[in-house]
Design an enzyme around this catalytic site. Structure first.
Site, short mmCIF file in Angstrom:
data_model
loop_
_atom_site.label_atom_id
_atom_site.label_comp_id
_atom_site.label_asym_id
_atom_site.label_seq_id
_atom_site.Cartn_x
_atom_site.Cartn_y
_atom_site.Cartn_z
N SER A 129 36.01 30.11 43.64
CA SER A 129 37.33 29.87 44.22
C SER A 129 37.47 30.52 45.59
O SER A 129 36.88 31.59 45.84
CB SER A 129 38.39 30.44 43.28
OG SER A 129 39.62 30.59 43.94
N TYR A 154 42.18 36.98 38.63
CA TYR A 154 41.53 35.67 38.72
C TYR A 154 40.39 35.72 39.72
O TYR A 154 39.26 35.33 39.43
CB TYR A 154 42.57 34.61 39.13
CG TYR A 154 41.95 33.26 39.45
CD1 TYR A 154 41.26 32.55 38.47
CD2 TYR A 154 42.06 32.70 40.73
CE1 TYR A 154 40.69 31.31 38.76
CE2 TYR A 154 41.49 31.47 41.02
CZ TYR A 154 40.81 30.78 40.03
OH TYR A 154 40.24 29.56 40.32
#
Ligand SMILES: NC(=O)c1ccc[n+]([C@@H]2O[C@H](COP(=O)([O-])OP(=O)(O)OC[C@H]3O[C@@H](n4cnc5c(N)ncnc54)[C@H](O)[C@@H]3O)[C@@H](O)[C@H]2O)c1
Length: 326
Positions: A129, A154
């Site tokens: 990501s 995350y």
């Protein structure tokens, strides 16, 4: 060729599976169809995929070792892996951090353990990501930049996936490529992401929350471009003699103002949004912008969809899927 796609009921997994099926691959899907967001949307995606003879879906948790090993034992013909299953979302990682280590760290490890015993595996591609760039301020974000400062759990789990992958490629020679996706949007998108969230609220006459007083920029990447990038990558495993663990950016290579993105949603819906300006959210970054030079060089990746085209396509799908009259 048989390709294992994890997260097949998810937004990107669904589109990637469709594209693989369209070119004649057999797709073995995995998804635990969890209720992080509307399960009926995941079921609707799976129903579409189920229309293709070459698709099967196994409702298992990627962190469940026995189930994953049994699935690999039943499919020794898997030649490619596209690993997209994850607990996604920056904001939810402040609420339920354990979901992130479970799916993103433990789940990734289980898949790598299973993959290393698979004979004939050509390439294992997994989703990282843009959030790994954390507090970096140098733009555009380059894969050569240091990424040691994640600001959400995350992001930390995505960076962990990259590091664990490096260790596995070093130890076992596994061909592993991580793709750092930049804000993906489009038809069948995720209900917790801006386009979906904003469209729903605007149509309901509710105010949309806009963080950092609207002073945010994102490299918004249209789903078809992402899928082309994922499959282009899958088709280009690491070369013999080169590094077996690689990481690339997949973005649109344009940093757009969030307010311009909202204006495109308003235009496509034919309605004005009421905006509820709010402070910056913990864990969020102010700006993302992908340097894609290496991705273009190695996979021929060229993003083709500006937000002025992609947003209306999303809105058309949304209105059609939910029966909205404009
Ligand atoms: N959409 C984006 O903008 C974006 C940006 C950066 C990175 N990513 C990454 O891309 C990948 C796909 O994202 P998406 O937007 O399609 O998300 P998504 O939530 O729509 O898809 C993920 C799928 O994985 C499944 N899943 C989650 N945990 C699982 C587990 N333990 N076992 C089995 N299945 C599990 C979910 O049910 C879901 O269907 C993720 O790894 C995500 O972190 C996405």
């Amino acid at each position: 060729m048989t390709v294992l796609v994890t997260g097949a009921a998810g937004f990107i997994g669904f589109h990637t599976s469709l594209a693989l099926l369209a070119r004649g691959e057999t797709v073995v899907g995995i998804d635990n169809v969890n209720d992080y967001y509307d399960v009926s949307l995941k079921r609707a995606r799976l129903a579409r995929l189920g229309e293709h003879g070459g698709f099967s879906c196994h409702e298992i948790d990627i962190a469940d070792r026995e189930a994953v090993f049994a699935l690999f034992a039943a499919h020794p013909d898997i030649r490619g892996i596209v690993h997209l299953a994850a607990q996604a979302g920056v904001r939810y990682s402040l609420i339920n951090p354990y979901a992130y280590t479970h799916s993103n760290v433990e789940g990734h490890l289980v898949l790598l353990e299973a993959a290393r015993k698979l004979e004939g595996l050509k390439h294992f591609v997994y989703a990282s990501s843009s959030s790994v760039y954390g507090t970096n301020t140098k733009l555009p974000f380059s894969i050569d930049d240091r990424v040691d400062t994640p600001i959400s759990i995350y992001a930390a789990t995505k960076k962990s996936m990259e590091m664990i992958s490096h260790a596995y490629s070093h130890l076992y020679g596994l061909p592993l490529t991580g793709l750092r996706f930049f804000t993906v949007y489009g038809p069948w998108g995720r209900p917790d992401m801006a386009a979906f969230l904003f469209a729903r609220k605007i149509l309901a006459g509710e105010a949309i929350p806009v963080f950092n007083q609207g002073d945010m920029r994102r490299d918004f990447t249209y789903i078809d471009d992402i899928v082309a990038g994922v499959i282009g990558c899958l088709d280009h495993p690491p070369a013999d003699g080169g590094p077996k663990a690689r990481v690339y950016n997949i973005g649109n290579n344009r940093s757009e103002r969030l307010m311009d993105y909202i204006a495109e949603i308003e235009k496509a819906l034919g309605r004005k949004a009421t905006i509820d300006f709010q402070p910056m959210q913990p864990g969020d970054v102010k700006e993302t912008y992908a340097d894609i030079a290496a991705t273009t060089r190695d996979f021929g990746f060229v993003p083709r969809t500006p937000i002025g085209e992609g947003v209306p396509r999303f809105v058309d799908w949304y209105c059609d899927h939910y029966g909205v009259k404009r």
